[in-house]
Design a protein around this motif. Structure first.
Motif, mmCIF file in Angstrom:
data_model
loop_
_atom_site.group_PDB
_atom_site.id
_atom_site.type_symbol
_atom_site.label_atom_id
_atom_site.label_comp_id
_atom_site.label_asym_id
_atom_site.label_seq_id
_atom_site.Cartn_x
_atom_site.Cartn_y
_atom_site.Cartn_z
ATOM 1 N N LEU A 169 13.293 35.066 -7.791
ATOM 2 C CA LEU A 169 13.797 33.620 -7.686
ATOM 3 C C LEU A 169 13.245 33.005 -9.099
ATOM 4 C CD1 LEU A 169 11.929 32.285 -4.625
ATOM 5 C CD2 LEU A 169 14.263 32.437 -5.006
ATOM 6 N N HIS A 181 17.056 22.210 -10.063
ATOM 7 C CA HIS A 181 17.123 23.345 -9.073
ATOM 8 C C HIS A 181 16.457 23.188 -7.803
ATOM 9 C CE1 HIS A 181 14.172 25.216 -11.324
ATOM 10 N NE2 HIS A 181 13.803 25.472 -10.262
ATOM 11 N N LEU A 183 15.315 24.983 -3.791
ATOM 12 C CA LEU A 183 15.211 26.151 -3.038
ATOM 13 C C LEU A 183 15.222 25.544 -1.834
ATOM 14 C CD1 LEU A 183 14.939 29.381 -2.546
ATOM 15 C CD2 LEU A 183 12.614 28.798 -2.887
ATOM 16 N N ALA A 185 15.237 27.286 2.330
ATOM 17 C CA ALA A 185 14.554 28.786 2.552
ATOM 18 C C ALA A 185 14.473 28.989 4.301
ATOM 19 C CB ALA A 185 13.458 29.395 2.059
ATOM 20 N N ALA A 197 9.659 26.536 -1.699
ATOM 21 C CA ALA A 197 10.732 26.094 -1.374
ATOM 22 C C ALA A 197 10.693 24.384 -1.062
ATOM 23 C CB ALA A 197 11.169 26.530 0.275
ATOM 24 N N PHE A 222 19.615 26.848 -4.534
ATOM 25 C CA PHE A 222 19.332 28.175 -4.116
ATOM 26 C C PHE A 222 19.136 28.303 -2.628
ATOM 27 C CE2 PHE A 222 18.504 28.389 -8.683
ATOM 28 C CZ PHE A 222 19.472 29.248 -9.107
ATOM 29 N N ALA A 245 20.007 32.753 -3.048
ATOM 30 C CA ALA A 245 18.634 32.968 -3.930
ATOM 31 C C ALA A 245 18.874 34.527 -4.194
ATOM 32 C CB ALA A 245 17.693 32.737 -3.058
#
Ligand code: 13P
Ligand code: SF4
Length: 318
Positions: A169, A181, A183, A185, A197, A222, A245
């Protein structure tokens, strides 16, 4: 003529999702299966999902397209050992993730999905209960970390989500340079990934997060879950840069081999009633497994506005 209803999980391919009457997460599909007025329910998902449909709608013929569609959380759980583990905590409530066999569910007080697990366990703790959690160790570790619980955990993992890791990651984040960015999850991912996340939740939860995204348009998002749902995310928000991801260098793939056994041919055959008919659960097993599932469904229907009637759009994104 027999009325056939086809259900598909987000992790199936776009072509399979387009064959379905309903696409959703485990909770939505369970409710849809329960309420479906169908002679045949084809479940383009994995076996525990088809078993749950049979438990909730025992008069329907439930067909799983491919015999191999299992789930690693089920395979890693020996039910005899689980029973002994459960009995070693006689004063605890046993909460089990829906990714479990019918026998496993029958040993549980509550079933949860990734959609409602936080709220159901919070509800139990608020009532002063002690809780043990099975089978997903990653999900349990996340709940213990996030809310300060001390739940004893069963130790199984999803072989797909367990591949996400912090090093890959960090490399992925570095690869986008100065671009903002994010994330998101699935809670089956390992704790170090979940700790990074911006959002943790079910497949539908992640999809809703993407739909509502209102940050800088040049952001890279991601997604740490099985790659099937990227189809739905890109369809909903073609304007966004949504990426899988990374897992490890040289491999961007993160596919559930069991979900991907739902091929067009297998689903077509299942719609004719051919495939794995879920006809092996006894009335006693169905009754015992239904109690903790019904508890979860009643809680969820009280708690959330669940839209289980929507047909997915047909277009495939460019
Ligand atoms: P959801 O309930 O979030 O769709 O998860 C199902 C599953 O199997 C995730 O691996
Ligand atoms: Fe099971 Fe993991 Fe596949 Fe979900 S992605 S069905 S948890 S093996």
């Amino acid at each position: 003529m027999a009325k056939v209803v086809t259900l598909a999980h987000y992790y199936t391919t776009p072509e399979i999702q387009q064959m379905a009457d309903k696409v959703g997460d485990s909770l939505e599909l369970s409710l849809f299966a329960r309420d479906a007025e169908a002679d045949i329910i084809v479940f383009a998902g994995v076996r525990f999902m088809a078993e749950t449909a049979k438990i909730l709608n025992p008069n329907a013929t439930v067909v799983l397209p491919d015999r191999g569609s299992t789930c690693s959380l089920v395979e890693q759980t020996d039910v005899t050992a689980l029973k002994a583990w459960r009995e070693s905590y006689p004063d605890h409530v046993h909460v089990s993730y829906i990714n479990s066999s019918a026998e496993h569910k029958a040993l549980s007080d509550w079933i949860v999905t990734s959609r409602n697990v936080d709220d159901i366990i919070a509800h139990l703790y608020a009532e002063g209960k002690k809780v043990i959690f099975s089978p997903d160790r990653n999900m349990g570790a996340y709940l213990n970390f996030q809310y300060g619980y001390d739940m004893p955990l069963w130790s199984a993992v999803c072989e797909v989500h367990d591949k996400f890791n912090q090093k890959a990651l960090d490399e992925g984040f570095a690869s986008v340079g100065d671009l903002p960015h994010y994330l998101i999850a699935h809670p089956e991912s390992p704790l170090p990934v979940l700790q990074q996340a911006d959002y943790v939740g079910s497949t539908s939860g992640m999809l809703n997060w993407v739909k509502a995204f209102d940050k800088a348009p040049e952001s890279v998002i991601f997604v740490a879950t099985e790659d099937g749902i990227l189809y739905n995310m890109k369809l909903a928000r073609p304007d966004l840069d949504i990426r899988q991801a990374p897992i490890y260098a040289g491999c961007q793939c993160n596919q559930c081999p069991y979900m991907k056994l739902n091929t067009i041919e297998a689903v077509k055959r299942a719609q004719q009633g051919q495939g794995v008919v879920i006809d092996y659960l006894t009335p006693e097993q169905i009754e015992a497994a239904r109690v903790p599932i019904d508890r979860m469904l009643a809680f969820s229907e009280r708690q959330y506005a669940l839209n289980v009637a929507v047909k997915q759009p047909e277009a495939v994104p460019a």
